[in-house]
Design a protein around this motif. Sequence first.
Motif, PDB file in Angstrom:
ATOM      1  N   VAL A   1       9.521  -1.745 -22.467  1.00 56.48           N
ATOM      2  CA  VAL A   1       8.962  -2.518 -23.567  1.00 56.48           C
ATOM      3  C   VAL A   1       7.940  -1.647 -24.284  1.00 56.48           C
ATOM      4  O   VAL A   1       7.148  -0.945 -23.667  1.00 56.48           O
ATOM      5  CB  VAL A   1       8.340  -3.844 -23.057  1.00 56.48           C
ATOM      6  CG1 VAL A   1       7.146  -3.593 -22.166  1.00 56.48           C
ATOM      7  CG2 VAL A   1       7.995  -4.762 -24.224  1.00 56.48           C
TER       8      VAL A   1
ATOM      9  N   TYR B   1       8.194  -5.751 -17.157  1.00 54.53           N
ATOM     10  CA  TYR B   1       9.457  -5.374 -17.799  1.00 54.53           C
ATOM     11  C   TYR B   1      10.081  -4.159 -17.116  1.00 54.53           C
ATOM     12  O   TYR B   1      11.292  -4.088 -16.923  1.00 54.53           O
ATOM     13  CB  TYR B   1       9.253  -5.093 -19.286  1.00 54.53           C
ATOM     14  CG  TYR B   1       9.402  -6.317 -20.161  1.00 54.53           C
ATOM     15  CD1 TYR B   1      10.664  -6.864 -20.405  1.00 54.53           C
ATOM     16  CD2 TYR B   1       8.307  -6.936 -20.731  1.00 54.53           C
ATOM     17  CE1 TYR B   1      10.809  -7.987 -21.203  1.00 54.53           C
ATOM     18  CE2 TYR B   1       8.440  -8.063 -21.530  1.00 54.53           C
ATOM     19  CZ  TYR B   1       9.693  -8.584 -21.765  1.00 54.53           C
ATOM     20  OH  TYR B   1       9.846  -9.701 -22.547  1.00 54.53           O
TER      21      TYR B   1
ATOM     22  N   GLY C   1      12.757 -12.408 -21.172  1.00 56.73           N
ATOM     23  CA  GLY C   1      12.755 -10.992 -20.837  1.00 56.73           C
ATOM     24  C   GLY C   1      12.426 -10.684 -19.394  1.00 56.73           C
ATOM     25  O   GLY C   1      12.893  -9.684 -18.844  1.00 56.73           O
TER      26      GLY C   1
ATOM     27  N   ASN D   1       8.621 -13.773 -22.909  1.00 59.20           N
ATOM     28  CA  ASN D   1       8.639 -13.204 -21.572  1.00 59.20           C
ATOM     29  C   ASN D   1       9.482 -14.013 -20.601  1.00 59.20           C
ATOM     30  O   ASN D   1       9.969 -13.492 -19.596  1.00 59.20           O
ATOM     31  CB  ASN D   1       7.219 -13.055 -21.029  1.00 59.20           C
ATOM     32  CG  ASN D   1       6.361 -14.283 -21.268  1.00 59.20           C
ATOM     33  OD1 ASN D   1       5.954 -14.535 -22.398  1.00 59.20           O
ATOM     34  ND2 ASN D   1       6.083 -15.034 -20.222  1.00 59.20           N
TER      35      ASN D   1
ATOM     36  N   TRP E   1      13.771  -2.771 -17.900  1.00 58.44           N
ATOM     37  CA  TRP E   1      13.600  -2.612 -19.343  1.00 58.44           C
ATOM     38  C   TRP E   1      12.404  -1.709 -19.640  1.00 58.44           C
ATOM     39  O   TRP E   1      11.485  -1.595 -18.831  1.00 58.44           O
ATOM     40  CB  TRP E   1      13.355  -3.961 -20.014  1.00 58.44           C
ATOM     41  CG  TRP E   1      14.463  -4.947 -19.882  1.00 58.44           C
ATOM     42  CD1 TRP E   1      14.484  -6.047 -19.074  1.00 58.44           C
ATOM     43  CD2 TRP E   1      15.717  -4.946 -20.568  1.00 58.44           C
ATOM     44  NE1 TRP E   1      15.665  -6.733 -19.216  1.00 58.44           N
ATOM     45  CE2 TRP E   1      16.445  -6.076 -20.132  1.00 58.44           C
ATOM     46  CE3 TRP E   1      16.294  -4.094 -21.514  1.00 58.44           C
ATOM     47  CZ2 TRP E   1      17.718  -6.375 -20.603  1.00 58.44           C
ATOM     48  CZ3 TRP E   1      17.563  -4.391 -21.993  1.00 58.44           C
ATOM     49  CH2 TRP E   1      18.260  -5.524 -21.548  1.00 58.44           C
TER      50      TRP E   1
ATOM     51  N   LYS F   1      17.833  -8.743 -15.486  1.00 57.80           N
ATOM     52  CA  LYS F   1      18.410  -7.923 -16.551  1.00 57.80           C
ATOM     53  C   LYS F   1      19.863  -8.312 -16.807  1.00 57.80           C
ATOM     54  O   LYS F   1      20.302  -8.434 -17.959  1.00 57.80           O
ATOM     55  CB  LYS F   1      18.304  -6.444 -16.190  1.00 57.80           C
ATOM     56  CG  LYS F   1      18.769  -5.517 -17.297  1.00 57.80           C
ATOM     57  CD  LYS F   1      18.558  -4.068 -16.914  1.00 57.80           C
ATOM     58  CE  LYS F   1      18.951  -3.141 -18.050  1.00 57.80           C
ATOM     59  NZ  LYS F   1      18.751  -1.714 -17.706  1.00 57.80           N
TER      60      LYS F   1
ATOM     61  N   LEU G   1      12.074  -3.689 -27.328  1.00 59.28           N
ATOM     62  CA  LEU G   1      12.625  -3.666 -25.978  1.00 59.28           C
ATOM     63  C   LEU G   1      13.828  -2.740 -25.970  1.00 59.28           C
ATOM     64  O   LEU G   1      14.711  -2.851 -26.831  1.00 59.28           O
ATOM     65  CB  LEU G   1      13.050  -5.069 -25.545  1.00 59.28           C
ATOM     66  CG  LEU G   1      13.398  -5.243 -24.062  1.00 59.28           C
ATOM     67  CD1 LEU G   1      12.135  -5.181 -23.210  1.00 59.28           C
ATOM     68  CD2 LEU G   1      14.121  -6.567 -23.828  1.00 59.28           C
TER      69      LEU G   1
END
Length: 448
Positions: free
Chosen positions: A148, A141, A80, A77, A146, A85, A104
């Motif tokens: 996830v 996320y 991520g 994490n 993103w 991003k 992901l």
Amino acid sequence: MKENLRILHINDLHSHFEAYPKIKRFFAEHSVCDAEVIRLDLGDNIDKSHPMTAVTAGRANIELMNELGIDLATIGNNEGIGLSKTELNQVYDQAQFHVILNNLTDREERPSWAKPYYIYETRLGTKIAFLAYTFPYYLTYQPNGWAVEDPLSCLERDLAVPEVKTADFRILMSHLGIKVDEKITQVYPQIDLIIGAHTHHVFEEGGELNGTYLAAAGKYGQFVGEINLTFDQHRLDAIDIVAHETSYLPSEPLDKIWIQDFTTKGRQLLDQFLLTDLPQALDLQESCQLLMDAMLDYAKADVVLTNSGLVVNPFPARITRDTLHHALPHQMRLAKIDVTLEELEAICRDVYSQGKLLARQEIRGMGFRGKEFGQVLCSGFAYKNGKIVYNKQVINKKDRLQLVVVDQYCFASYFETIHSKKAELLFPHLLREVLEDYLRKKSMKGDL
């Protein structure tokens, strides 16, 4: 015919480079052997709490992973979510290893820097499938751009892929935590070995559960993992799992110099970015007020609740990126909550009462990288005798307010009235980046 494979691994380094020279020597020395060697990183290598990581947005970590000879890596994490991003999409540009990750996505596509799995074929033809997933923090996320996915659903899907299904041995590079790993051993016996991370657990002599072998190497480089496997006619014949405590590995005179120089270089690079010159240095109270002003401005909120322990060091007159990094080393962002006056009063009762208990406690996790919680602070209102005073008058109970806090308050369990609320998480800026933008904006206007 028998063949030997050696896996060397680290996990959850979190940019703690204190043991890096030892780990580098260990990897080099234990790669000289008759066995084929694969070197792994299980994620959360990157943490912007270190100045060199911060100033390079994690690229310095990738250079060190290249020096270790890492072959395969996955993300945690801190990669991520701790990286924006844009930063995550660029951080592996110079990687000399493969990144494996298959839960992901970006607009329903796997990111270009990641492979869904990796099939390693030994010199004698034994096929080993490597799979990897990261913990699904859905709430964080998504605002970071993103999507996830549930790792167990992805694992079930990937185990049906012909290359994976027909492999001789399957290894899961798990940044999911020990509880999820234990569940996987119950539900998916096809996984032969889980190398775990995320919850900072360690198996000094390995483990075995429901026929699946377990390995893990703690956190911060305090351990380095070694797994020796013997295959006979493509079937596992023997396995030996050890997590070596790096404090027992030999030191060399230049280790401390390298560690200090690496940190100093990062601070020097950060210090080149001058943000503002104040008329005078600020004390802790003034520093906290400046931070709260920035939080209110960034979130376009009415009121703010925070704690003085966020400011590790008061701000000097000359403020650079190094100043902010030293004072606000946290991996935190902001969260905004829509509340009524009645709800804000309940939150204040909760936060102020719990804050008294937390004041001198060392806070760990959830992005906090300071020393202690400190005192509860507020801005945009006053809290006196259990009542909210806003703009010097008690607000009408029908009014609604936008409350901004650090995201830790939403994730941690000690403020239940906030933890239970639906919050808007504000991306991409970390706390110190919020203040940096505020200082730059105020300087341009001549307001500082």
